[in-house]
Design a protein around this motif. Structure first.
Motif, PDB file in Angstrom:
ATOM      1  N   HIS A  70     -23.822  90.254  -3.868  1.00  0.00           N
ATOM      2  CA  HIS A  70     -22.278  89.672  -3.215  1.00  0.00           C
ATOM      3  C   HIS A  70     -21.487  89.331  -4.577  1.00  0.00           C
ATOM      4  O   HIS A  70     -20.308  89.344  -4.788  1.00  0.00           O
ATOM      5  CB  HIS A  70     -22.497  88.667  -1.971  1.00  0.00           C
ATOM      6  N   ALA A  71     -22.078  88.416  -5.365  1.00  0.00           N
ATOM      7  CA  ALA A  71     -21.462  87.450  -6.299  1.00  0.00           C
ATOM      8  C   ALA A  71     -20.950  88.630  -7.467  1.00  0.00           C
ATOM      9  O   ALA A  71     -19.686  88.468  -7.730  1.00  0.00           O
ATOM     10  CB  ALA A  71     -22.199  86.595  -6.966  1.00  0.00           C
ATOM     11  N   ALA A  72     -21.709  89.623  -7.768  1.00  0.00           N
ATOM     12  CA  ALA A  72     -21.287  90.502  -8.927  1.00  0.00           C
ATOM     13  C   ALA A  72     -20.201  91.364  -8.015  1.00  0.00           C
ATOM     14  O   ALA A  72     -19.058  91.566  -9.014  1.00  0.00           O
ATOM     15  CB  ALA A  72     -22.502  91.568  -8.941  1.00  0.00           C
ATOM     16  N   ARG A  73     -20.158  92.065  -6.783  1.00  0.00           N
ATOM     17  CA  ARG A  73     -19.251  92.659  -6.383  1.00  0.00           C
ATOM     18  C   ARG A  73     -17.759  91.907  -6.153  1.00  0.00           C
ATOM     19  O   ARG A  73     -16.753  92.392  -6.731  1.00  0.00           O
ATOM     20  CB  ARG A  73     -19.614  93.144  -5.088  1.00  0.00           C
ATOM     21  N   ARG A  74     -17.904  90.675  -5.780  1.00  0.00           N
ATOM     22  CA  ARG A  74     -16.684  89.816  -5.578  1.00  0.00           C
ATOM     23  C   ARG A  74     -16.272  89.631  -6.948  1.00  0.00           C
ATOM     24  O   ARG A  74     -15.058  89.531  -7.279  1.00  0.00           O
ATOM     25  CB  ARG A  74     -17.061  88.629  -4.904  1.00  0.00           C
ATOM     26  N   ARG A  84      -7.766  93.790 -15.050  1.00  0.00           N
ATOM     27  CA  ARG A  84      -8.855  93.302 -16.370  1.00  0.00           C
ATOM     28  C   ARG A  84     -10.021  94.063 -16.154  1.00  0.00           C
ATOM     29  O   ARG A  84     -11.173  93.974 -15.773  1.00  0.00           O
ATOM     30  CB  ARG A  84      -9.349  91.760 -16.098  1.00  0.00           C
ATOM     31  N   PHE A  85      -9.898  95.311 -16.753  1.00  0.00           N
ATOM     32  CA  PHE A  85     -10.647  96.686 -16.520  1.00  0.00           C
ATOM     33  C   PHE A  85     -12.057  96.263 -17.170  1.00  0.00           C
ATOM     34  O   PHE A  85     -12.931  96.694 -16.386  1.00  0.00           O
ATOM     35  CB  PHE A  85      -9.996  97.784 -17.036  1.00  0.00           C
ATOM     36  N   PRO A  86     -12.298  95.741 -18.532  1.00  0.00           N
ATOM     37  CA  PRO A  86     -13.492  95.826 -18.778  1.00  0.00           C
ATOM     38  C   PRO A  86     -14.176  94.794 -17.987  1.00  0.00           C
ATOM     39  O   PRO A  86     -15.617  95.187 -17.757  1.00  0.00           O
ATOM     40  CB  PRO A  86     -13.453  94.988 -20.348  1.00  0.00           C
ATOM     41  N   ALA A  87     -13.688  93.694 -17.335  1.00  0.00           N
ATOM     42  CA  ALA A  87     -14.745  92.811 -16.699  1.00  0.00           C
ATOM     43  C   ALA A  87     -14.977  93.396 -15.296  1.00  0.00           C
ATOM     44  O   ALA A  87     -15.906  93.338 -14.697  1.00  0.00           O
ATOM     45  CB  ALA A  87     -14.057  91.293 -16.336  1.00  0.00           C
ATOM     46  N   ALA A  88     -13.941  93.807 -14.737  1.00  0.00           N
ATOM     47  CA  ALA A  88     -14.022  94.708 -13.345  1.00  0.00           C
ATOM     48  C   ALA A  88     -15.260  95.587 -13.551  1.00  0.00           C
ATOM     49  O   ALA A  88     -16.308  95.986 -12.776  1.00  0.00           O
ATOM     50  CB  ALA A  88     -12.966  95.499 -13.094  1.00  0.00           C
ATOM     51  N   GLU A  89     -15.342  96.460 -14.641  1.00  0.00           N
ATOM     52  CA  GLU A  89     -16.289  97.478 -15.008  1.00  0.00           C
ATOM     53  C   GLU A  89     -17.817  96.829 -15.152  1.00  0.00           C
ATOM     54  O   GLU A  89     -18.717  97.431 -14.666  1.00  0.00           O
ATOM     55  CB  GLU A  89     -16.046  98.226 -16.332  1.00  0.00           C
ATOM     56  N   MET A  94     -22.958  96.421 -12.399  1.00  0.00           N
ATOM     57  CA  MET A  94     -23.772  95.610 -12.118  1.00  0.00           C
ATOM     58  C   MET A  94     -24.209  95.518 -10.548  1.00  0.00           C
ATOM     59  O   MET A  94     -25.351  95.747 -10.064  1.00  0.00           O
ATOM     60  CB  MET A  94     -23.412  94.157 -12.259  1.00  0.00           C
ATOM     61  N   ALA A  95     -23.256  95.364  -9.815  1.00  0.00           N
ATOM     62  CA  ALA A  95     -23.485  95.245  -8.390  1.00  0.00           C
ATOM     63  C   ALA A  95     -23.972  96.750  -7.977  1.00  0.00           C
ATOM     64  O   ALA A  95     -24.850  96.917  -7.015  1.00  0.00           O
ATOM     65  CB  ALA A  95     -22.107  95.383  -7.627  1.00  0.00           C
ATOM     66  N   ILE A  96     -23.621  97.893  -8.533  1.00  0.00           N
ATOM     67  CA  ILE A  96     -24.057  99.214  -8.015  1.00  0.00           C
ATOM     68  C   ILE A  96     -25.121  99.291  -8.482  1.00  0.00           C
ATOM     69  O   ILE A  96     -26.293 100.168  -7.942  1.00  0.00           O
ATOM     70  CB  ILE A  96     -22.962 100.424  -8.349  1.00  0.00           C
ATOM     71  N   GLU A  97     -25.670  99.019  -9.709  1.00  0.00           N
ATOM     72  CA  GLU A  97     -27.150  98.945 -10.232  1.00  0.00           C
ATOM     73  C   GLU A  97     -27.999  98.148  -9.309  1.00  0.00           C
ATOM     74  O   GLU A  97     -29.215  98.675  -9.256  1.00  0.00           O
ATOM     75  CB  GLU A  97     -27.208  98.287 -11.832  1.00  0.00           C
ATOM     76  N   LEU A  98     -27.560  97.050  -8.668  1.00  0.00           N
ATOM     77  CA  LEU A  98     -28.208  96.362  -7.526  1.00  0.00           C
ATOM     78  C   LEU A  98     -28.536  97.026  -6.326  1.00  0.00           C
ATOM     79  O   LEU A  98     -29.391  97.219  -5.788  1.00  0.00           O
ATOM     80  CB  LEU A  98     -27.628  95.040  -7.434  1.00  0.00           C
ATOM     81  N   GLN A 104     -18.778  99.378  -0.780  1.00  0.00           N
ATOM     82  CA  GLN A 104     -17.491  98.580  -1.204  1.00  0.00           C
ATOM     83  C   GLN A 104     -17.375  98.576  -2.811  1.00  0.00           C
ATOM     84  O   GLN A 104     -16.334  98.554  -3.375  1.00  0.00           O
ATOM     85  CB  GLN A 104     -17.410  97.262  -0.532  1.00  0.00           C
ATOM     86  N   ALA A 105     -18.616  98.413  -3.485  1.00  0.00           N
ATOM     87  CA  ALA A 105     -18.542  98.233  -4.818  1.00  0.00           C
ATOM     88  C   ALA A 105     -18.143  99.577  -5.442  1.00  0.00           C
ATOM     89  O   ALA A 105     -17.422  99.671  -6.423  1.00  0.00           O
ATOM     90  CB  ALA A 105     -20.035  97.946  -5.325  1.00  0.00           C
TER      91      ALA A 105
END
Length: 432
Positions: A70-74, A84-89, A94-98, A104-105
């Motif tokens: 949840h924290a990574a996706r949010r 802010r694309f680098p941070a978004a990616e 990270m969320a999708i790896e989890l 949603q991610a």
């Protein structure tokens, strides 16, 4: 009647209280209680639209709990709101790896890639998000999309109401009449114009539209020209009835957000013109300088779900809040209030005169209402006609949105959207 600003402040304070309480018992319970409290605090900040503070709170959570989906996706979504694309990616990956199947991610990351014209990278994430149409569409686009030819153009509006219209050319053909609306995603055509231009459907899907059935087709347009500016290799969509006829005969198409965020556009309501510029550091500087000369302060601009724009303003004494902003489109209202917002803000609503309309192509019932003030930066309207739609969600993206500013609010103003620095400029009078 509850004060909405206080209502959300209480939400934030509840999160802070949870954090303090959890810290006090942490020696007994270990780190779990602290992590939960920090999560509550981060979510409360996000819900209240305090995005920078919420981002730091989610980063703290990930520092101690790197497997927190949840924290990574949010955190990734917050970065995406401001392009802010680098941070978004980073955080969405990270969320999708989890959780590789997290819809949603995957949707957020697909959106992140199409904003950067990385269509091939977006396609598998559209598929994982359950959007087969977009997955097929963006996987099929070849070459550089949205190739821009020309530096700037200014075209007059053919009409103001019920929606603005401008002339544009499709694949070098005769002038057509196009609506524009930043609340719509892709450039769209009527079915007849798509046939005339020889555009082939890469994919299609049956949808519910205005109480009936229609087919949504997607493809790529070779050329789209507005005034002295041309875009080539442009993703395009069109609706047709089951018989293949036009679904909406009021115009020949609509220019949507995906075109506008590739440019630096000005919606000159007061002067009834549309100004399009190539998006460069130099044009951004000129826009900022013109705003300074006019005494206009920049407002933050946020972009969610491919085409939904937000800024900060107030409705009926709400205090500064995240509110929707959309330019172009149709309607006689200055603003729309969402869900219970009218009641929470003690706004007068005329329940005796319901208005049967459509929202997002689906039937809806709204009610006239009259907030005492709407404010977006220095732009103000008092006691103007608005809608209250009790069925619209108050938190469609997880953060509260009391309402949105609509077509009629902007008529005395000129509005410029800068999707590089993510600033919104609203200046009284015609473009200078």
């Amino acid at each position: 009647m509850a004060d909405v600003g206080a209502w959300d402040r209480r939400s934030v304070l509840r999160g802070a209280a949870l954090l303090a309480g959890a810290t006090a018992v942490a020696p007994l319970l270990g780190g779990t209680a602290t992590a939960r409290a920090r999560g509550a605090d981060a979510d409360a900040l996000f819900k209240a639209g305090e995005f920078d503070q919420a981002a730091r709170a989610y980063e703290e959570i990930l520092g101690t709990d790197p497997a927190n989906l949840h924290a990574a996706r949010r955190r990734g979504f917050i970065a995406l709101l401001s392009n802010r694309f680098p941070a978004a990616e980073k955080y969405l990956t990270m969320a999708i790896e989890l959780a590789p199947d997290d819809r949603q991610a995957n949707q957020y990351l697909a959106d992140c890639y199409i904003r950067q014209d990385k269509f091939a990278l977006s396609a598998p994430h559209w598929k994982a998000a359950g959007n087969e149409l977009n997955a097929t569409w963006f996987a099929a686009v070849r070459g550089e999309p949205y190739q821009i030819h020309g530096d700037t153009t200014q075209v007059p509006w053919l009409q103001m109401d019920p929606f603005p219209l401008v002339e544009a050319s499709v694949n070098g053909g005769s002038a057509k009449r196009f609506q524009f609306y930043t609340g719509a995603p892709a450039l769209s055509l009527s079915a007849s114009v798509a046939r005339e231009a020889g555009v082939s459907a890469m994919a299609r899907k049956q949808i519910d539209h205005l109480g009936g059935i229609a087919w949504r087709n997607v493809g790529v347009l070779a050329s789209f020209e507005v005034g002295g500016m041309e875009l080539r290799n442009v993703p395009v969509a069109w609706l047709e009835s089951e018989s293949g006829d036009d679904v909406d005969a009021r115009s020949d198409g609509m220019i949507g957000m995906w075109v506008f965020y590739h440019l630096l556009p000005t919606f000159d309501y007061a002067g009834r013109s549309l100004i399009l510029r190539r998006k460069t550091p130099e044009t951004a500087r000129k826009v900022r300088a013109a705003a300074v000369r006019a005494g206009t302060e920049p407002l933050p601009l946020y972009l969610a779900r491919e085409h939904q724009t937000f800024s900060r303003g107030s409705i009926a004494g709400s205090g500064t809040r995240v509110l929707g902003v959309g330019f172009g489109g149709v309607g006689e209202i200055a603003a729309g209030l969402h869900g219970p917002a009218a009641e929470l803000l003690d706004v007068r609503v005329d329940h005796d005169r319901p208005i049967e309309t459509f929202a997002h192509s689906q039937p809806a019932v709204a009610y006239p209402c009259y907030p005492n003030e709407l404010r977006l930066g220095d732009a103000v309207a008092e006691n103007v006609y608005c809608y209250s739609d009790p069925h619209l969600p108050l938190s469609p993206h997880g953060f509260d949105v009391l309402g949105h500013f609509a077509h009629c609010f902007y008529k005395p103003y000129t509005v410029t959207t800068d999707f590089t620095d993510m600033n919104l400029y609203v200046t009284r009078g015609k473009a200078r």
